[in-house]
Design a protein around this motif. Sequence first.
Motif, PDB file in Angstrom:
ATOM      1  N   ALA A 158      66.521  43.853  84.848  1.00  0.00           N
ATOM      2  CA  ALA A 158      67.283  44.600  85.844  1.00  0.00           C
ATOM      3  C   ALA A 158      67.914  43.671  86.876  1.00  0.00           C
ATOM      4  O   ALA A 158      69.070  43.869  87.277  1.00  0.00           O
ATOM      5  N   LYS A 159      67.199  42.652  87.316  1.00  0.00           N
ATOM      6  CA  LYS A 159      67.717  41.729  88.334  1.00  0.00           C
ATOM      7  C   LYS A 159      68.868  40.890  87.799  1.00  0.00           C
ATOM      8  O   LYS A 159      69.840  40.634  88.520  1.00  0.00           O
ATOM      9  N   ILE A 160      68.760  40.453  86.541  1.00  0.00           N
ATOM     10  CA  ILE A 160      69.836  39.644  85.948  1.00  0.00           C
ATOM     11  C   ILE A 160      71.092  40.486  85.778  1.00  0.00           C
ATOM     12  O   ILE A 160      72.203  40.055  86.106  1.00  0.00           O
ATOM     13  N   GLU A 161      70.926  41.713  85.289  1.00  0.00           N
ATOM     14  CA  GLU A 161      72.086  42.582  85.071  1.00  0.00           C
ATOM     15  C   GLU A 161      72.671  43.093  86.382  1.00  0.00           C
ATOM     16  O   GLU A 161      73.863  43.379  86.475  1.00  0.00           O
ATOM     17  N   ALA A 162      71.859  43.210  87.424  1.00  0.00           N
ATOM     18  CA  ALA A 162      72.358  43.645  88.730  1.00  0.00           C
ATOM     19  C   ALA A 162      73.316  42.615  89.328  1.00  0.00           C
ATOM     20  O   ALA A 162      74.233  42.969  90.064  1.00  0.00           O
ATOM     21  N   ARG A 163      73.132  41.348  89.020  1.00  0.00           N
ATOM     22  CA  ARG A 163      74.008  40.272  89.500  1.00  0.00           C
ATOM     23  C   ARG A 163      75.234  40.100  88.606  1.00  0.00           C
ATOM     24  O   ARG A 163      76.034  39.197  88.833  1.00  0.00           O
ATOM     25  N   GLY A 164      75.356  40.922  87.568  1.00  0.00           N
ATOM     26  CA  GLY A 164      76.505  40.825  86.661  1.00  0.00           C
ATOM     27  C   GLY A 164      76.261  39.905  85.481  1.00  0.00           C
ATOM     28  O   GLY A 164      77.180  39.622  84.710  1.00  0.00           O
ATOM     29  N   GLY A 165      75.045  39.419  85.327  1.00  0.00           N
ATOM     30  CA  GLY A 165      74.716  38.542  84.216  1.00  0.00           C
ATOM     31  C   GLY A 165      74.396  39.333  82.964  1.00  0.00           C
ATOM     32  O   GLY A 165      74.342  40.568  82.979  1.00  0.00           O
ATOM     33  N   THR A 166      74.199  38.612  81.872  1.00  0.00           N
ATOM     34  CA  THR A 166      73.859  39.272  80.612  1.00  0.00           C
ATOM     35  C   THR A 166      72.525  38.740  80.098  1.00  0.00           C
ATOM     36  O   THR A 166      72.138  37.611  80.372  1.00  0.00           O
ATOM     37  N   VAL A 167      71.855  39.601  79.326  1.00  0.00           N
ATOM     38  CA  VAL A 167      70.540  39.287  78.772  1.00  0.00           C
ATOM     39  C   VAL A 167      70.648  39.281  77.256  1.00  0.00           C
ATOM     40  O   VAL A 167      71.116  40.250  76.661  1.00  0.00           O
ATOM     41  N   GLU A 168      70.243  38.179  76.632  1.00  0.00           N
ATOM     42  CA  GLU A 168      70.244  38.078  75.172  1.00  0.00           C
ATOM     43  C   GLU A 168      68.822  37.791  74.713  1.00  0.00           C
ATOM     44  O   GLU A 168      68.179  36.875  75.219  1.00  0.00           O
ATOM     45  N   ILE A 169      68.343  38.559  73.749  1.00  0.00           N
ATOM     46  CA  ILE A 169      67.004  38.325  73.221  1.00  0.00           C
ATOM     47  C   ILE A 169      67.132  37.397  72.017  1.00  0.00           C
ATOM     48  O   ILE A 169      67.730  37.759  71.001  1.00  0.00           O
ATOM     49  N   ALA A 170      66.604  36.189  72.173  1.00  0.00           N
ATOM     50  CA  ALA A 170      66.665  35.183  71.111  1.00  0.00           C
ATOM     51  C   ALA A 170      65.554  35.457  70.106  1.00  0.00           C
ATOM     52  O   ALA A 170      64.526  36.042  70.446  1.00  0.00           O
ATOM     53  N   SER A 171      65.754  35.022  68.878  1.00  0.00           N
ATOM     54  CA  SER A 171      64.718  35.226  67.861  1.00  0.00           C
ATOM     55  C   SER A 171      63.553  34.301  68.162  1.00  0.00           C
ATOM     56  O   SER A 171      63.717  33.158  68.563  1.00  0.00           O
ATOM     57  N   ALA A 230      67.916  24.503  77.658  1.00  0.00           N
ATOM     58  CA  ALA A 230      68.307  24.227  79.049  1.00  0.00           C
ATOM     59  C   ALA A 230      67.102  24.283  79.979  1.00  0.00           C
ATOM     60  O   ALA A 230      66.978  23.465  80.893  1.00  0.00           O
ATOM     61  N   LEU A 231      66.207  25.246  79.742  1.00  0.00           N
ATOM     62  CA  LEU A 231      65.003  25.365  80.575  1.00  0.00           C
ATOM     63  C   LEU A 231      64.069  24.181  80.365  1.00  0.00           C
ATOM     64  O   LEU A 231      63.470  23.678  81.320  1.00  0.00           O
ATOM     65  N   ARG A 232      63.946  23.719  79.133  1.00  0.00           N
ATOM     66  CA  ARG A 232      63.083  22.565  78.865  1.00  0.00           C
ATOM     67  C   ARG A 232      63.687  21.286  79.435  1.00  0.00           C
ATOM     68  O   ARG A 232      62.968  20.388  79.879  1.00  0.00           O
ATOM     69  N   ALA A 233      65.023  21.205  79.429  1.00  0.00           N
ATOM     70  CA  ALA A 233      65.700  19.993  79.919  1.00  0.00           C
ATOM     71  C   ALA A 233      65.441  19.754  81.406  1.00  0.00           C
ATOM     72  O   ALA A 233      65.290  18.608  81.832  1.00  0.00           O
ATOM     73  N   ILE A 234      65.367  20.816  82.199  1.00  0.00           N
ATOM     74  CA  ILE A 234      65.121  20.622  83.638  1.00  0.00           C
ATOM     75  C   ILE A 234      63.651  20.795  84.004  1.00  0.00           C
ATOM     76  O   ILE A 234      63.293  20.744  85.171  1.00  0.00           O
ATOM     77  N   GLY A 235      62.782  20.986  82.990  1.00  0.00           N
ATOM     78  CA  GLY A 235      61.341  20.999  83.226  1.00  0.00           C
ATOM     79  C   GLY A 235      60.748  22.326  83.653  1.00  0.00           C
ATOM     80  O   GLY A 235      59.638  22.362  84.166  1.00  0.00           O
ATOM     81  N   LEU A 236      61.472  23.425  83.447  1.00  0.00           N
ATOM     82  CA  LEU A 236      60.920  24.734  83.803  1.00  0.00           C
ATOM     83  C   LEU A 236      60.007  25.287  82.715  1.00  0.00           C
ATOM     84  O   LEU A 236      59.146  26.116  82.993  1.00  0.00           O
ATOM     85  N   ALA A 237      60.211  24.845  81.476  1.00  0.00           N
ATOM     86  CA  ALA A 237      59.385  25.318  80.361  1.00  0.00           C
ATOM     87  C   ALA A 237      58.810  24.114  79.652  1.00  0.00           C
ATOM     88  O   ALA A 237      59.530  23.374  78.990  1.00  0.00           O
ATOM     89  N   ASN A 238      57.521  23.897  79.830  1.00  0.00           N
ATOM     90  CA  ASN A 238      56.859  22.758  79.199  1.00  0.00           C
ATOM     91  C   ASN A 238      55.749  23.239  78.284  1.00  0.00           C
ATOM     92  O   ASN A 238      55.170  24.285  78.516  1.00  0.00           O
ATOM     93  N   GLY A 239      55.448  22.446  77.275  1.00  0.00           N
ATOM     94  CA  GLY A 239      54.329  22.732  76.400  1.00  0.00           C
ATOM     95  C   GLY A 239      54.700  23.632  75.239  1.00  0.00           C
ATOM     96  O   GLY A 239      55.816  24.136  75.137  1.00  0.00           O
ATOM     97  N   PRO A 240      53.713  23.859  74.359  1.00  0.00           N
ATOM     98  CA  PRO A 240      53.971  24.682  73.180  1.00  0.00           C
ATOM     99  C   PRO A 240      53.957  26.165  73.521  1.00  0.00           C
ATOM    100  O   PRO A 240      53.289  26.600  74.452  1.00  0.00           O
ATOM    101  N   GLY A 241      54.701  26.932  72.771  1.00  0.00           N
ATOM    102  CA  GLY A 241      54.733  28.379  72.953  1.00  0.00           C
ATOM    103  C   GLY A 241      55.608  28.998  71.879  1.00  0.00           C
ATOM    104  O   GLY A 241      56.435  28.323  71.266  1.00  0.00           O
ATOM    105  N   ALA A 242      55.444  30.301  71.683  1.00  0.00           N
ATOM    106  CA  ALA A 242      56.229  31.002  70.663  1.00  0.00           C
ATOM    107  C   ALA A 242      57.622  31.316  71.177  1.00  0.00           C
ATOM    108  O   ALA A 242      58.457  31.818  70.441  1.00  0.00           O
ATOM    109  N   GLY A 243      57.880  31.046  72.428  1.00  0.00           N
ATOM    110  CA  GLY A 243      59.173  31.332  73.030  1.00  0.00           C
ATOM    111  C   GLY A 243      59.025  31.385  74.533  1.00  0.00           C
ATOM    112  O   GLY A 243      57.991  31.014  75.088  1.00  0.00           O
ATOM    113  N   ILE A 244      60.087  31.865  75.174  1.00  0.00           N
ATOM    114  CA  ILE A 244      60.083  31.929  76.636  1.00  0.00           C
ATOM    115  C   ILE A 244      60.233  33.379  77.070  1.00  0.00           C
ATOM    116  O   ILE A 244      61.036  34.128  76.513  1.00  0.00           O
TER     117      ILE A 244
END
Length: 157
Positions: A135-148, A96-110
């Motif tokens: 902390a900011k994501i969870e303060a808004r009621g969101g969830t954080v998942e660590i992808a492999s 999703a991040l790559r689709a809207i252009g927030l994450a470009n180029g090579p990398g081991a992850g985000i």
Amino acid sequence: MRLHNLKPRPGAKHRTKRLGQGESSGHGKTAGRGGKGQTARSGSSIRIGFEGGQMPLIRRIPKRGFNNTRFTTRYISVNVSDLNQFDDGAKVDETALRAIGLANGPGAGIKILGNGELSKKLTVSASAFSASAKAKIEARGGTVEIASRQAAKPAKA
């Protein structure tokens, strides 16, 4: 004013140095190449660091220590404030991040960094999070998942 009327500003262009045009020109005889030798010949070029067969300085100096930059994990960083582009309740991952252009180029992850403010409740999946971003994501009621993380591709045999 048309393209064919354009000229460089006065003093911006210099006359080319006319070499080998006789002694009185100041650039005659050796034409600025000095005396005899390898560099006076046509087609001569000596690579950087070459010292005429003598052991070059870069090879004479002892090499010490270890540099870990070749083995570091390089993440593509995305700030929390950039995630406000997504709809409320959306699932945000690398595709999703790559689709809207927030994450470009090579990398081991985000990696999500905590710069800025988040105004929406999101489910964010990324390789790494800074403590403030989590902390900011969870303060808004969101969830954080660590992808492999993507494993480094082995060299071809």
